[in-house]
Design a protein around this motif. Structure first.
Motif, short mmCIF file in Angstrom:
data_model
loop_
_atom_site.label_atom_id
_atom_site.label_comp_id
_atom_site.label_asym_id
_atom_site.label_seq_id
_atom_site.Cartn_x
_atom_site.Cartn_y
_atom_site.Cartn_z
N GLN A 142 -2.78 9.43 -7.06
CA GLN A 142 -1.95 10.63 -7.20
C GLN A 142 -1.54 11.28 -5.89
O GLN A 142 -0.64 12.11 -5.86
N GLY A 143 -2.26 10.96 -4.83
CA GLY A 143 -1.95 11.59 -3.55
C GLY A 143 -2.47 13.01 -3.46
O GLY A 143 -2.10 13.74 -2.55
N GLU A 144 -3.31 13.41 -4.41
CA GLU A 144 -3.94 14.72 -4.28
C GLU A 144 -5.35 14.67 -4.84
O GLU A 144 -5.70 13.77 -5.59
N LEU A 176 -4.70 -6.28 2.61
CA LEU A 176 -5.09 -5.16 1.74
C LEU A 176 -5.94 -5.69 0.59
O LEU A 176 -7.00 -5.13 0.25
N ARG A 179 -3.02 5.61 1.26
CA ARG A 179 -4.02 6.32 0.44
C ARG A 179 -5.09 5.35 -0.06
O ARG A 179 -6.27 5.68 -0.10
N VAL A 199 1.71 3.27 4.91
CA VAL A 199 2.11 4.63 4.54
C VAL A 199 2.00 4.77 3.03
O VAL A 199 1.72 3.79 2.32
N ALA A 200 2.21 5.99 2.55
CA ALA A 200 2.26 6.30 1.12
C ALA A 200 1.06 5.70 0.38
O ALA A 200 -0.07 5.81 0.85
N SER A 201 1.27 5.02 -0.76
CA SER A 201 0.12 4.60 -1.57
C SER A 201 -0.74 3.57 -0.85
O SER A 201 -1.95 3.53 -1.05
N ASP A 202 -0.14 2.75 0.01
CA ASP A 202 -0.96 1.79 0.78
C ASP A 202 -1.95 2.53 1.68
O ASP A 202 -3.11 2.16 1.77
N TYR A 219 -7.34 10.03 -5.92
CA TYR A 219 -6.61 10.41 -4.69
C TYR A 219 -5.62 9.31 -4.31
O TYR A 219 -4.46 9.58 -3.97
N PHE A 234 6.22 10.47 3.59
CA PHE A 234 5.40 9.37 4.09
C PHE A 234 4.04 9.26 3.42
O PHE A 234 3.41 8.22 3.48
N PHE A 235 3.58 10.34 2.81
CA PHE A 235 2.25 10.28 2.20
C PHE A 235 2.33 10.10 0.70
O PHE A 235 1.56 9.35 0.11
N ASN A 236 3.28 10.78 0.09
CA ASN A 236 3.34 10.73 -1.36
C ASN A 236 4.77 10.85 -1.87
O ASN A 236 5.14 11.82 -2.52
N GLN A 294 0.07 -0.06 10.17
CA GLN A 294 0.64 1.28 9.91
C GLN A 294 1.04 1.49 8.45
O GLN A 294 2.21 1.73 8.14
#
Lengths: 215, 256
Positions: free
Chosen positions: A209-211, A9, A78, A73-76, A206, B239-241, A71
């Motif tokens: 924050q994931g959005e 990463l 994004r 997930v989450a912040s990785d 993004y 899994f995403f946030n 694989q």
């Protein structure tokens, strides 16, 4: 845990940084080529863009492979998606440096209808916005992303200023139209550098924050 | 149960439950609701209490000496731990599929017919066996050998047979404890496809160590750590946030 994961990463991010540095150098070289009417330097910028394109493809491949094999997930996840999106913006900014270099080559043996002031400023600003946008992404710094995005207003103002000046020069003397048109197009292209830098800032937010946040 | 129950209705609800093995507190003050026709995945590192919780949902822990369970486990408004509830009946309503396929050493047919027969099933037993096997997408593979030993089947086929056996007694809820961890990727994919199909009828609660599987098959995911339910929400969000940094650290493989 997951040493290889973290290293890969980090290494992908380093490549993104390398690509951005290359583009920033090209922007500054294009500026110099314009100011000094240096056709040789302009050709160098055009040729160097190939390296940028190659890097974009190799980073894209690495991101895809990373997703397939690690694989994330989450912040990785994004962050890796943000990289994928950002490299295409960086590549486009690189293309605008090429536009500037092409104009520099064409105009290298013409007398400028006016001293170039704002267009070189736009190139400097574009390079800085690119650098800060990519830094905000790599250092996960949302406040730098927001601050950088705000500078796009300066870019728009410079573009308007160039337009006004060139318009009045064209009204004064129709012989100015040919060169003024080229410079106008260039200014418009350079203004787009700012928009792409803002896109990179959006991808930083993004990733954090994931959005999606409007900038 | 009424076929018309809406998908968001609660099928099973745990309220303020502690689970002890002797003096050891395996699950701490846990409350959560499982909704009809949804797949809920329980995830977390080994020893976090997820299998303990799963086994408490149909009173399988009753079989382990020294287990003490507090709080309420509400199924159709009734606490399944009330003294007037028969644990065997609870396990009919709420069936379980285990990690390792465990067919009875009997024929394929008998494996599926067994539960219904001892429950005094009044309908057409043959038809029940056939539809149950069809529902787990095993029919084409076993239709010519229904009276051959179940243990001769492959691991993946055995596991689907065990699922057929579970649904043949028409439960409301199916619990699954790492149902694919002993299977190869193709058998795993078949079970995952099957889960999608089964959730049209059943509420499914699945324990899995495979994060990608939890992400693929579940509607909601619950992350447990040291007996505590750390985060519970829609799988996409987990899994995403994820909101809880501990969840993020676990699902991205930073510990556990």
């Amino acid at each position: 845990m997951r040493e290889h994961f973290a290293q890969e990463l980090e290494s992908i991010h380093q490549d993104v940084l390398r690509m951005a540095v290359l583009v920033e150098e090209n922007i500054l070289k294009a500026r110099k080529a314009l100011l000094e009417q240096d056709a040789k330097l302009a050709k160098e910028v055009i040729a160097d863009d190939q390296k940028v394109n190659t890097l974009e493809l190799s980073i894209t491949d690495r991101c895809v492979l990373f997703i397939a094999t690690e694989q994330p997930v989450a912040s990785d996840l994004r962050r890796i998606v943000a990289c994928l999106k950002a490299v295409s913006d960086i590549e486009r900014i690189g293309d605008y440096a090429v536009h500037a270099a092409k104009r520099a080559k064409e105009l290298s043996d013409e007398k400028y209808i006016k001293p170039l002031i704002d267009i070189p400023k736009m190139l400097v600003l574009g390079g800085e916005m690119l650098r800060d946008a990519v830094n905000s992404m790599i250092n996960v710094d949302p406040s730098l992303a927001r601050k950088t995005a705000q500078r796009d207003e300066d870019m728009d103002n410079l573009n308007k200023q160039v337009y006004r000046e060139l318009l009045s020069l064209m009204l004064e003397d129709k012989d100015n139209i040919k060169q003024a048109t080229k410079l106008l197009f260039l200014s418009r292209f350079l203004e787009r550098m700012g928009d792409h830098a803002v896109n990179i800032c959006s991808w930083t937010l993004y990733a954090v924050q994931g959005e999606h946040e409007d900038l | 149960m009424n076929e018309a129950v809406i998908a968001t209705e609660v099928a099973l609800e745990v309220k303020n439950s502690d689970i002890f093995y002797g003096d050891f507190k395996a699950v701490l003050n846990l409350s959560m609701a499982y909704h009809h026709r949804e797949i809920t995945a329980l995830i977390g590192p080994s020893g976090c209490g997820k299998s303990t919780l799963l086994r408490s949902l149909n009173r399988m822990n009753d079989l382990i000496p020294g287990t003490k369970i507090t709080g309420e486990y509400l199924f159709q408004g009734k606490n399944i731990y009330d003294s007037d509830v028969d644990p065997v009946q609870v396990r009919r309503w709420i069936g379980m599929v285990f990690q390792k396929p465990n067919p009875f050493p009997k024929t394929i047919y008998e494996n599926v017919a067994w539960g219904a027969r001892i429950n005094g099933y009044q309908g057409d037993l043959e038809e029940l066996v056939v539809t149950s096997i069809q529902r787990v997408a095993l029919w084409d593979e076993v239709k010519d050998k229904l009276h051959k030993p179940a243990l001769a089947l492959s691991g993946g086929q055995q596991q689907r047979l065990c699922i057929a056996r579970t649904i043949a007694v028409k439960p409301e809820i199916v619990l699954m404890d790492e149902p694919t961890s002993a299977l190869d990727p193709i058998s795993t994919a078949k079970i995952e496809d099957l889960l999608d199909e089964l959730k049209k009828t059943y509420t499914i609660i699945i324990v899995t160590h495979n994060m990608q599987q939890a992400g693929r098959v579940s509607d909601k995911a619950a992350f447990m750590l040291n007996g505590v339910l750390e985060e519970f929400g829609p799988t996409d969000q987990i899994f995403f946030n994820p909101k809880n940094p501990k969840t993020e650290a676990y699902i991205s493989g930073r510990f556990g």
